[in-house]
Write a protein that holds these residues in place. Structure first.
Motif, PDB file in Angstrom:
ATOM      1  N   ILE A 164       1.156  -1.391  -0.165  1.00  0.00           N
ATOM      2  CA  ILE A 164      -0.084   0.248   0.196  1.00  0.00           C
ATOM      3  C   ILE A 164       0.841   1.389   0.248  1.00  0.00           C
ATOM      4  O   ILE A 164       1.849   1.533   0.150  1.00  0.00           O
ATOM      5  N   GLY A 165      -0.091   2.309  -0.008  1.00  0.00           N
ATOM      6  CA  GLY A 165       0.941   3.739  -0.954  1.00  0.00           C
ATOM      7  C   GLY A 165       2.533   3.599  -1.366  1.00  0.00           C
ATOM      8  O   GLY A 165       2.022   3.241  -2.489  1.00  0.00           O
ATOM      9  N   GLY A 166       3.599   4.042  -1.330  1.00  0.00           N
ATOM     10  CA  GLY A 166       4.782   3.594  -1.570  1.00  0.00           C
ATOM     11  C   GLY A 166       5.121   2.290  -2.361  1.00  0.00           C
ATOM     12  O   GLY A 166       5.789   2.419  -3.023  1.00  0.00           O
ATOM     13  N   SER A 167       4.567   1.533  -1.118  1.00  0.00           N
ATOM     14  CA  SER A 167       4.457  -0.381  -1.835  1.00  0.00           C
ATOM     15  C   SER A 167       3.422  -0.427  -3.135  1.00  0.00           C
ATOM     16  O   SER A 167       3.485  -2.279  -3.038  1.00  0.00           O
ATOM     17  N   LYS A 180       7.352  -1.237   3.541  1.00  0.00           N
ATOM     18  CA  LYS A 180       9.369  -1.456   3.196  1.00  0.00           C
ATOM     19  C   LYS A 180       9.141  -1.991   5.412  1.00  0.00           C
ATOM     20  O   LYS A 180      10.567  -2.322   5.737  1.00  0.00           O
ATOM     21  N   SER A 181       8.396  -1.195   6.073  1.00  0.00           N
ATOM     22  CA  SER A 181       8.993  -1.464   7.467  1.00  0.00           C
ATOM     23  C   SER A 181       7.908  -2.607   7.908  1.00  0.00           C
ATOM     24  O   SER A 181       8.299  -3.244   8.876  1.00  0.00           O
ATOM     25  N   THR A 224       2.646  -3.346   8.095  1.00  0.00           N
ATOM     26  CA  THR A 224       1.802  -1.791   8.258  1.00  0.00           C
ATOM     27  C   THR A 224       0.068  -3.002   7.968  1.00  0.00           C
ATOM     28  O   THR A 224       0.612  -4.392   7.263  1.00  0.00           O
ATOM     29  N   GLY A 246       9.461   5.598   0.962  1.00  0.00           N
ATOM     30  CA  GLY A 246       8.344   4.426   0.490  1.00  0.00           C
ATOM     31  C   GLY A 246       8.132   5.004  -0.984  1.00  0.00           C
ATOM     32  O   GLY A 246       7.844   4.843  -1.550  1.00  0.00           O
ATOM     33  N   ARG A 247       7.736   6.469  -0.928  1.00  0.00           N
ATOM     34  CA  ARG A 247       6.866   7.131  -2.328  1.00  0.00           C
ATOM     35  C   ARG A 247       7.967   7.329  -2.909  1.00  0.00           C
ATOM     36  O   ARG A 247       7.861   8.107  -4.536  1.00  0.00           O
ATOM     37  N   GLN A 280       0.764  11.170  -3.832  1.00  0.00           N
ATOM     38  CA  GLN A 280       1.181  10.676  -3.118  1.00  0.00           C
ATOM     39  C   GLN A 280       2.498  11.534  -2.765  1.00  0.00           C
ATOM     40  O   GLN A 280       2.993  12.095  -1.701  1.00  0.00           O
ATOM     41  N   GLU A 284       1.944  13.908   0.681  1.00  0.00           N
ATOM     42  CA  GLU A 284       2.876  12.974   1.652  1.00  0.00           C
ATOM     43  C   GLU A 284       3.925  13.351   2.119  1.00  0.00           C
ATOM     44  O   GLU A 284       4.604  14.051   3.111  1.00  0.00           O
ATOM     45  N   GLN A 302       6.634  11.785   7.209  1.00  0.00           N
ATOM     46  CA  GLN A 302       5.087  11.171   7.171  1.00  0.00           C
ATOM     47  C   GLN A 302       4.622  11.320   8.553  1.00  0.00           C
ATOM     48  O   GLN A 302       3.869  10.489   8.286  1.00  0.00           O
ATOM     49  N   VAL A 307       0.343  10.373   9.072  1.00  0.00           N
ATOM     50  CA  VAL A 307      -0.154   9.490   8.840  1.00  0.00           C
ATOM     51  C   VAL A 307      -0.692   8.638  10.134  1.00  0.00           C
ATOM     52  O   VAL A 307      -1.191   7.386   9.387  1.00  0.00           O
TER      53      VAL A 307
HETATM   54  O1  F6P Z   1       0.809   4.693   5.926  1.00  0.00           O
HETATM   55  C1  F6P Z   1       1.759   5.543   5.289  1.00  0.00           C
HETATM   56  C2  F6P Z   1       3.360   4.895   5.152  1.00  0.00           C
HETATM   57  O2  F6P Z   1       3.522   4.901   5.884  1.00  0.00           O
HETATM   58  C3  F6P Z   1       3.397   5.144   3.443  1.00  0.00           C
HETATM   59  O3  F6P Z   1       4.112   6.687   3.669  1.00  0.00           O
HETATM   60  C4  F6P Z   1       4.820   3.920   3.047  1.00  0.00           C
HETATM   61  O4  F6P Z   1       4.433   4.110   1.606  1.00  0.00           O
HETATM   62  C5  F6P Z   1       3.239   3.216   3.348  1.00  0.00           C
HETATM   63  O5  F6P Z   1       2.096   3.755   4.654  1.00  0.00           O
HETATM   64  C6  F6P Z   1       3.745   2.076   3.190  1.00  0.00           C
HETATM   65  O6  F6P Z   1       4.294   1.506   3.972  1.00  0.00           O
HETATM   66  P1  F6P Z   1       5.732   0.521   4.293  1.00  0.00           P
HETATM   67  O7  F6P Z   1       5.884  -0.024   3.114  1.00  0.00           O
HETATM   68  O8  F6P Z   1       5.738   0.304   5.012  1.00  0.00           O
HETATM   69  O9  F6P Z   1       3.905  -1.067   4.230  1.00  0.00           O
END
Ligand code: F6P
Length: 550
Positions: free
Chosen positions: A145-148, A199-200, A203, A260-261, A342, A346, A498, A501
């Motif tokens: 989701i988001g940048g991913s 990334k993290s 999520t 991410g973005r 985004q 963002e 960011q 969020v």
């Molecule tokens: O909630 C926003 C965010 O932190 C974005 O900046 C990021 O791209 C997205 O969530 C997804 O995060 P991740 O790649 O860690 O799952």
């Protein structure tokens, strides 16, 4: 530079903007025969025409002087060098290193990861990588989701012409179960590869969707050992990914220095490489690198990303209420507005500077848009005759080949016409004259005219990327990345964190628990009366539905 030092400089520009606001665009053209070429800049194969923006050589000099005063050059150099330019997270923002061509400058970890991605993508595309039961992979599901999600999806759609028709790539981002249930219908687990991109690796939406996909794979009879054939992970938290069952051979890393973005160029681009193949993916990287070189080396007044940033900065001073409209006249770029939302909002939706001091100037404008010509039959009405003027960015691409119906001429002509109509408008006298010429009686012409007046004098930008290819797409996206960073430096903010969020995410945890409690018939508490009422209402409705369904 802190806000106290920046404030008088911005006040000076605000005063200049107040004067410039009164000058019609037509006058700017009438006063300067060389205006179009003066405000047209080129770089990395892209051509940017800013002549329809409310800017003159005097304003440009003032803006360039401001960019110098806030040490744009130093900020750019620091980012490109890989210094820590994201102070609130103590990180570099070194996405440009991801597209450094092979050679001594390319970081080793980047080269190694690209080599692994390439081997994997080739194996899947050639069919030597199969599902557990030996079936060729025909569908890839990217869960992120988001940048991913937004970059890879936008790129896969933009480059559909280059994709392998035997390998479909799907995107699952929303935690709404409907998204997965709909997608699942079209998939055969034996032929599906799931990429979990986060990334993290923390999520919520991605974790829940991964659970659902794993359950589906297992339910189809795929064994625990065989899951490795159907599951890949892309992350900057490899330990967490490994702990949730991603095998080493299909774990593709990236690093905390990739935001991410800004991550399309990393292993987050794996679905794109699978879709278009490694060579075109390398062309995407090369296009971005060409823009990086332009950004790094070109004088400020001819520097595409900086000129875009200065114009956006200027437009916020001219009209703080204006938004930024993105209108790609290129259907494959239909997701560009969502991607840029985004990237720009963002990154730059901030109210304090890098030292945490409150700003008293506006930052990120709302970014929105849709492809032309579709948008002409919808919100363009408001752009032409609404009470607010919103600068439009027309993004044009050349067709790859001539169309038998020559529709590309209609497409491009409409883009030019919209920019012209926004600028020239149509006055009351012109409308009356046109109606009279059509034989409309004078009384009626005068009555109807007011509704047909177009005020005009509305600014726009026209950008031509050449044919839409992996290379031009890479250059386009890198241009917007650098525009976003440059704009942040003009505003004095950090574009690479960011925190905004986070609050909603934190609040969602206890609310989800309360909803589950209410659904089970329990009593709930909430931090505000409206949330309490909604938990009661929705929890009650879910409980009633559970009872009906037994
Ligand atoms: O909630 C926003 C965010 O932190 C974005 O900046 C990021 O791209 C997205 O969530 C997804 O995060 P991740 O790649 O860690 O799952």
């Amino acid at each position: 530079m802190n806000p106290t030092d920046r404030r008088p400089l911005i006040a000076g520009l605000q005063a200049l903007a107040a004067k410039t606001r009164a000058v019609p665009l037509r006058t700017l053209f009438a006063d300067d025969a060389g205006r179009v070429s003066r405000f047209t800049v080129e770089g990395a194969g892209l051509t940017l025409d800013l002549s329809r923006q409310r800017i003159d050589p005097g304003c440009l000099s003032a803006l360039l002087a401001y960019a110098a005063a806030v040490r744009f050059d130093d900020r750019r150099a620091a980012m490109l060098r890989g210094d820590i330019v994201n102070p609130t997270e103590g990180r570099r923002a070194w996405h440009t290193a991801l597209r450094t061509p092979p050679g001594p400058q390319q970081p080793e970890e980047v080269a190694a990861c690209l080599a692994r991605m390439t081997r994997f993508a080739l194996a899947v595309r050639e069919g030597s990588w199969t599902g557990e039961r030996g079936q060729r992979i025909t569908d890839v599901v990217n869960i992120g989701i988001g940048g991913s999600h937004l970059g890879p999806q936008m790129a896969c759609e933009a480059l559909e012409r280059f994709t392998d028709p035997g390998l479909r790539v799907h995107f699952l981002s929303n935690v709404d179960p409907a998204a997965w249930l709909n997608l699942r219908e079209r998939l055969d687990p034996d032929r599906t590869l799931v990429i979990v991109a986060s990334k993290s690796w923390k999520t919520l939406e991605t974790a829940r969707n991964m659970e659902a996909a794993l359950q589906w794979l297992r339910a189809s009879g795929i064994t625990e050992a065989g899951l490795a054939q159907h599951l890949a992970g892309v992350t900057a938290a490899p330990d967490l990914a490994a702990a949730s069952g991603i095998g080493e051979s299909t774990l593709f890393p990236f690093w905390d220095w990739v935001g991410g973005r800004y991550s399309l160029w990393s292993a987050i681009g794996l679905p794109v490489m699978l879709a278009i193949g490694p060579d075109p993916f390398n062309a995407l990287l090369a296009g971005a690198h060409a823009m990086d070189s332009h950004f790094a080396q070109t004088d400020a007044a001819r520097n595409l990303p900086l000129m875009l940033a200065l114009t956006a900065f200027w437009n916020r001073l001219l009209d703080p209420g204006a938004t930024e409209v993105i209108a790609p006249y290129c259907d494959p770029l239909r997701r560009l507005p969502a991607y840029l939302q985004q990237l720009q909002m963002e990154s730059n939706g901030k109210s304090v500077d890098e030292q945490g001091q409150a700003l008293d100037w506006k930052t990120a404008a709302v970014t929105w848009g849709a492809p032309g010509t579709d948008a002409q039959h919808s919100f363009f009405q408001a752009l032409h005759q609404g009470t607010d003027a919103h600068p439009v960015e027309f993004v044009l691409a050349l067709p790859e080949r001539a169309d038998p119906q020559r529709r590309e001429e209609a497409l491009l002509a409409n883009a030019i016409a919209q920019a012209q109509a926004l600028m020239l408008g149509r006055s009351y006298a012109q409308v009356v004259a046109a109606l009279l010429a059509q034989g409309v009686p004078a009384a009626q012409a005068e009555r109807d005219a007011a509704h047909r007046v177009h005020p005009g004098d509305r600014p726009s930008t026209t950008l031509l990327i050449g044919p839409l290819t992996p290379h031009s797409l890479g250059a386009l996206i890198a241009m917007y990345e650098h525009k976003t960073a440059a704009l942040a430096w003009l505003w004095g903010i950090n574009p690479f964190d960011q925190w905004g969020v986070e609050l909603g995410k934190q609040m969602a945890g206890p609310i989800e628990l309360a909803l589950a409690q209410r659904r089970a018939g329990g009593a709930v508490t909430a931090d505000d009366p409206a949330s309490h009422a909604w938990i009661e209402r929705l929890g009650g409705l879910l409980a009633a539905q559970d009872n009906r369904q037994g």
